[in-house]
Write an enzyme that holds these catalytic residues in place. Structure first.
Site, PDB file in Angstrom:
ATOM      1  N   ARG A  44       0.838  -1.193   0.000  1.00  0.00           N
ATOM      2  CA  ARG A  44       0.000   0.000   0.000  1.00  0.00           C
ATOM      3  C   ARG A  44       0.881   1.253   0.000  1.00  0.00           C
ATOM      4  O   ARG A  44       2.091   1.161   0.151  1.00  0.00           O
ATOM      5  CB  ARG A  44      -0.931  -0.002   1.216  1.00  0.00           C
ATOM      6  N   GLY A  45       0.193   2.414  -0.128  1.00  0.00           N
ATOM      7  CA  GLY A  45       0.935   3.667  -0.209  1.00  0.00           C
ATOM      8  C   GLY A  45       1.233   3.966  -1.670  1.00  0.00           C
ATOM      9  O   GLY A  45       1.600   3.065  -2.440  1.00  0.00           O
ATOM     10  N   ALA A  46       1.076   5.229  -2.048  1.00  0.00           N
ATOM     11  CA  ALA A  46       1.091   5.571  -3.466  1.00  0.00           C
ATOM     12  C   ALA A  46       2.370   5.153  -4.208  1.00  0.00           C
ATOM     13  O   ALA A  46       2.288   4.499  -5.259  1.00  0.00           O
ATOM     14  CB  ALA A  46       0.827   7.063  -3.626  1.00  0.00           C
ATOM     15  N   ARG A  82      -6.903  -0.600  -7.406  1.00  0.00           N
ATOM     16  CA  ARG A  82      -7.389   0.441  -6.490  1.00  0.00           C
ATOM     17  C   ARG A  82      -7.489   1.736  -7.303  1.00  0.00           C
ATOM     18  O   ARG A  82      -6.643   1.969  -8.169  1.00  0.00           O
ATOM     19  CB  ARG A  82      -6.447   0.640  -5.281  1.00  0.00           C
ATOM     20  N   GLN A 185      -2.943   2.637   9.886  1.00  0.00           N
ATOM     21  CA  GLN A 185      -1.625   2.749   9.245  1.00  0.00           C
ATOM     22  C   GLN A 185      -0.668   3.574  10.107  1.00  0.00           C
ATOM     23  O   GLN A 185       0.545   3.395  10.052  1.00  0.00           O
ATOM     24  CB  GLN A 185      -1.761   3.396   7.854  1.00  0.00           C
ATOM     25  N   ASP A 226      -1.914  10.717  -2.233  1.00  0.00           N
ATOM     26  CA  ASP A 226      -2.184   9.669  -3.223  1.00  0.00           C
ATOM     27  C   ASP A 226      -2.348  10.252  -4.612  1.00  0.00           C
ATOM     28  O   ASP A 226      -2.193   9.566  -5.617  1.00  0.00           O
ATOM     29  CB  ASP A 226      -3.422   8.867  -2.824  1.00  0.00           C
ATOM     30  N   ASN A 236      -5.562  12.379  -0.031  1.00  0.00           N
ATOM     31  CA  ASN A 236      -4.745  11.559   0.859  1.00  0.00           C
ATOM     32  C   ASN A 236      -5.676  10.840   1.831  1.00  0.00           C
ATOM     33  O   ASN A 236      -6.897  11.068   1.842  1.00  0.00           O
ATOM     34  CB  ASN A 236      -3.718  12.421   1.600  1.00  0.00           C
ATOM     35  N   LYS A 237      -5.099   9.996   2.651  1.00  0.00           N
ATOM     36  CA  LYS A 237      -5.849   9.184   3.611  1.00  0.00           C
ATOM     37  C   LYS A 237      -6.898  10.013   4.343  1.00  0.00           C
ATOM     38  O   LYS A 237      -6.617  11.127   4.766  1.00  0.00           O
ATOM     39  CB  LYS A 237      -4.858   8.569   4.595  1.00  0.00           C
TER      40      LYS A 237
END
Ligand code: MRU
Length: 320
Positions: A44-46, A82, A185, A226, A236-237
């Protein structure tokens, strides 16, 4: 240790669903396994998603090199595993441009993408640490959200890489990781990484961030993205927008650190981006729930965006 890599014919990832309890490495041999790992947030994570997308196409090219229809379907599945982080589709599309030259050329391109994300992390750590020191002076107390360390990239990371560099320079006054509901996270991954790096830290519940800023306990907010739109809106998150509002109210810098691979000039503003909905089950086992995985922070709340090549001062009217 790299979060994602190509090792002896397969994709190896650190399984981020197992942390912090267990440091487990998964070997992914098929496109289906890779997509499952992306969707479960094992990777995960861009920036890491960009590399995963490229390696996904490399896997597809090896299996389907004599079946163009199956290959196209597999590439499309990787690209869309995603929706929100622009890096995933970008990484897959960039690797896919090498398909006419065969599987080895695709893999070589994916490795170039991996290596350039490592270089981007190194550059952002330096640029970001310089900027934070310029904005906040010596030893600022930072708040960060979600996970933006080596786990979100290949190594080092984005915003947490800046925190690490400030620490290395003896110029970090403290760091608070907001826990990042519902998948934690921050509490699970950022806290684990900071511990690995020997950086003392505290975890706060997400809703405490703006209050801690109002009480004068935070000097700057630093987090990742992201997707960054052409007008500077930051996806973003979920929870990022609340922290931006808190920073604006407290009059402290709100700094976004992301590689150029996250800057999406084809999307004019954040309202045009698909925000992933991860369903109710991650939030609660009872009743109904709404679970947007990301939010949109309007550009006028962002002080600066740090990429691997630029510092874009949105507070001075600059645009990505
Ligand atoms: O759902 P996740 O864990 O993939 O979301 C990750 C984030 O929102 C990160 O903050 C973002 O990818 C930045 S890391 C450069």
């Amino acid at each position: 240790m790299r979060t994602i890599d190509w090792v002896n014919g397969a994709v190896e990832i650190i399984d981020q669903t197992a942390l912090p309890g267990e440091l487990r490495v998964l070997r992914l041999h098929t496109v289906g396994e890779l997509i499952a790992a992306i969707q479960s947030l094992a990777v995960r994570g861009a920036p890491a998603l960009g590399v995963a997308g490229a390696f996904g196409v490399a896997l597809a090219a090896r299996v389907h090199h004599d079946d163009p229809v199956a290959l196209a379907v597999a590439v499309q599945k990787v690209e869309t595993a995603r929706p929100t982080a622009v890096n995933l589709a970008r990484g897959a599309q960039r690797a896919a441009r090498m398909l006419p030259y065969g599987p080895d050329a695709v893999l070589a391109e994916a490795c170039v993408i991996r290596d350039s994300e490592i270089a981007a992390s190194q550059a952002m750590a330096m640029l970001g640490a310089d900027l934070v020191t310029a904005l906040c002076g010596e030893r600022p107390r930072m708040l960060t959200h979600c996970n933006t360390g080596g786990l979100c990239a290949v190594t080092i990371g984005t915003a947490l890489g800046v925190v690490g560099e400030l620490h290395r320079r003896g110029r970090l006054g403290g760091v608070i990781a907001s826990e990042t509901r519902p998948l934690l996270q921050g509490a699970r991954l950022t806290s684990w990484e900071l511990t690995q790096w020997g950086i003392g830290h505290r975890v706060a519940v997400d809703s405490a961030g703006p209050f801690l800023m109002a009480r004068g306990e935070i000097d700057a907010v630093i987090l990742g993205a992201d997707r960054i739109c052409a007008n500077g809106d930051v996806i973003n998150k979920v929870g990022t927008y609340s922290h931006a509002l808190g920073a604006w109210r407290a009059g402290i810098p709100f700094v976004v650190v992301a590689p150029e691979t996250t800057v999406d000039l084809d999307t004019p503003s954040g309202d045009l981006v698909e925000i992933e909905d991860r369903g109710a089950a991650e939030v609660t086992a009872f009743g109904d729930a709404v679970n947007p995985a990301f939010d949109i922070t309007p550009h006028d709340l962002v002080t600066a965006i740090v990429t691997d090549r630029r510092v874009i001062r949105l507070d001075r009217g600059e645009k990505p």
